[in-house]
Design an enzyme around this catalytic site. Structure first.
Site, PDB file in Angstrom:
ATOM      1  N   TYR A  35       0.862  -1.194   0.000  1.00 60.00           N
ATOM      2  CA  TYR A  35       0.000   0.000   0.000  1.00 60.00           C
ATOM      3  C   TYR A  35       0.892   1.235   0.000  1.00 60.00           C
ATOM      4  O   TYR A  35       1.749   1.376   0.863  1.00 60.00           O
ATOM      5  CB  TYR A  35      -0.892   0.054   1.250  1.00 60.00           C
ATOM      6  N   LEU A  80     -17.375  -3.756   3.078  1.00 58.20           N
ATOM      7  CA  LEU A  80     -18.484  -2.948   2.555  1.00 58.20           C
ATOM      8  C   LEU A  80     -18.554  -3.032   1.027  1.00 58.20           C
ATOM      9  O   LEU A  80     -19.155  -2.175   0.380  1.00 58.20           O
ATOM     10  CB  LEU A  80     -18.347  -1.490   3.016  1.00 58.20           C
ATOM     11  N   ALA A  81     -17.944  -4.081   0.466  1.00 62.95           N
ATOM     12  CA  ALA A  81     -17.989  -4.316  -0.985  1.00 62.95           C
ATOM     13  C   ALA A  81     -17.593  -3.065  -1.774  1.00 62.95           C
ATOM     14  O   ALA A  81     -18.322  -2.601  -2.649  1.00 62.95           O
ATOM     15  CB  ALA A  81     -19.375  -4.803  -1.402  1.00 62.95           C
ATOM     16  N   GLY A  93     -17.617  -0.084  -0.993  1.00 62.50           N
ATOM     17  CA  GLY A  93     -18.527   1.051  -0.799  1.00 62.50           C
ATOM     18  C   GLY A  93     -19.957   0.773  -1.213  1.00 62.50           C
ATOM     19  O   GLY A  93     -20.860   1.546  -0.895  1.00 62.50           O
ATOM     20  N   LEU A 151     -22.038  -1.343  -0.075  1.00 60.26           N
ATOM     21  CA  LEU A 151     -22.916  -1.559   1.080  1.00 60.26           C
ATOM     22  C   LEU A 151     -23.063  -0.324   1.974  1.00 60.26           C
ATOM     23  O   LEU A 151     -23.626  -0.409   3.061  1.00 60.26           O
ATOM     24  CB  LEU A 151     -22.414  -2.770   1.891  1.00 60.26           C
ATOM     25  N   GLY A 174     -24.655   2.133   0.496  1.00 61.92           N
ATOM     26  CA  GLY A 174     -25.907   2.591  -0.096  1.00 61.92           C
ATOM     27  C   GLY A 174     -25.769   3.743  -1.072  1.00 61.92           C
ATOM     28  O   GLY A 174     -26.746   4.187  -1.664  1.00 61.92           O
ATOM     29  N   LYS A 175     -24.530   4.218  -1.268  1.00 62.45           N
ATOM     30  CA  LYS A 175     -24.402   5.389  -2.165  1.00 62.45           C
ATOM     31  C   LYS A 175     -24.432   5.007  -3.644  1.00 62.45           C
ATOM     32  O   LYS A 175     -24.662   5.840  -4.503  1.00 62.45           O
ATOM     33  CB  LYS A 175     -23.159   6.210  -1.830  1.00 62.45           C
TER      34      LYS A 175
END
Length: 314
Positions: free
Chosen positions: A54, A213-214, A216, A218, A220-221
């Site tokens: 990273y 959160l997959a 992002g 998950l 919801g955005k």
């Protein structure tokens, strides 16, 4: 402060949300990274996940930027003994693969960047099937015996190689993998559930899911039919066309409305309450993105809500 959990067979005690350091030096500059780390620790957090690679993919970076920022932050705060630091070996541009000499060289480079004499949890980032598991485990065990690593773990490894590694450790009385970091979330369950989960459970390991959160999705955005300007859009695109993912979003929406929390909190809580999971890993590019992640540590889904989400995501 939230109760800390023992990580698998190790003696590490960790906060139920692991802070992902994959954005440090890429999505978040040094100042913002320090602020994110400060906020996380102020909430009771003590578990930070990074890797030597990273953020090698970002323009102008060579890999190791995240470790360097975390090292500078620990030095500035004088809190090294309070933080459980996980890092990884295997895909840094200069240290590719898991040959014994490479593991050793990469570990020394990580120690320098982190400004510390030990790594709390050292992962093989991706398995290297060209190297026998016996050589990998023997090398990692030597680092543990030298005090440079406290516990070892694996990520992105097949059930067969994981089983072989654990069997060798047991047979020879060497350090054994205490944790597994798999790709696992509400819209990606078969990447962990099944053989891998069975091995983790049988050997008393801890699961630390990444992509919790997959990318992002998950939060919801991202919704079918909407356009979001995001560097992660290519990762999220498959979910936008998936009927099962749409069903998961609808179930999450229902729980969010009933409980008055954010979607990320619910998605992380589902993971945290699944068998073998010790701490989902989630990252934030800004301090403002942290509250719904941190809220997970005090939030519990009911049995009925767990069942509903598990059925929706089947």
């Amino acid at each position: 402060m939230n109760t800390r959990k023992t990580l698998g067979s190790s003696d590490l005690k960790v906060y139920p949300l692991c802070l992902g350091g994959n954005v440090f030096g890429w999505g978040a500059d040094e100042a913002e990274s320090f602020a994110i780390l400060d906020t996380y620790v102020a909430a009771g957090g003590n578990f930070v996940d990074t890797a030597d690679t990273y953020t090698a993919g970002a323009a102008g970076n060579v890999g190791g930027e995240s470790e360097t920022i975390i090292g500078k932050w620990m030095a500035a705060r004088g809190n090294r003994s309070d933080v459980v630091v996980a890092t990884k070996v295997g895909i840094h541009p200069q240290f590719k693969g898991l040959a014994p000499a490479n593991i050793r060289a990469a570990a020394e480079a990580s120690l320098r960047r982190l400004g510390t004499d030990h790594i709390d949890l050292y992962f093989t980032h991706f398995d290297d099937t060209s190297v026998p598991v016996e050589e990998i485990i023997t090398t990692l065990d030597a680092l543990v015996k030298e005090g440079k690593v406290r516990a070892i773990a694996a990520s992105n490894i097949s059930p067969e190689r994981l089983s072989a590694s654990l069997a060798f450790s047991e047979r020879e009385g060497l350090a054994r993998y205490a944790a597994l970091q798999p790709h696992y979330n509400l819209v990606s369950r078969d990447s962990y559930e099944g053989e891998l989960q069975d091995i983790v459970e049988r050997h008393g390991m801890g699961c630390l899911p990444y992509f919790s959160l997959a990318a992002g999705f998950l939060t919801g955005k991202y919704r079918p039919g909407t356009t979001v300007d995001s560097v992660r859009l290519n990762r999220v695109a498959p979910y936008l066309e998936s009927e099962s993912a749409a069903k998961v979003l609808a179930t999450l929406d229902k729980i969010v409305e009933a409980r008055g929390v954010e979607m990320a909190t619910v998605a992380l809580a589902w993971l945290a309450q699944r068998p073998t999971v010790v701490a989902p890993i989630a990252s934030a590019r800004t301090v403002g993105q942290l509250p719904p992640l941190l809220a997970m540590s005090d939030f519990r889904l009911t049995d009925a809500e767990m069942t509903e989400l598990t059925e929706a995501s089947a």
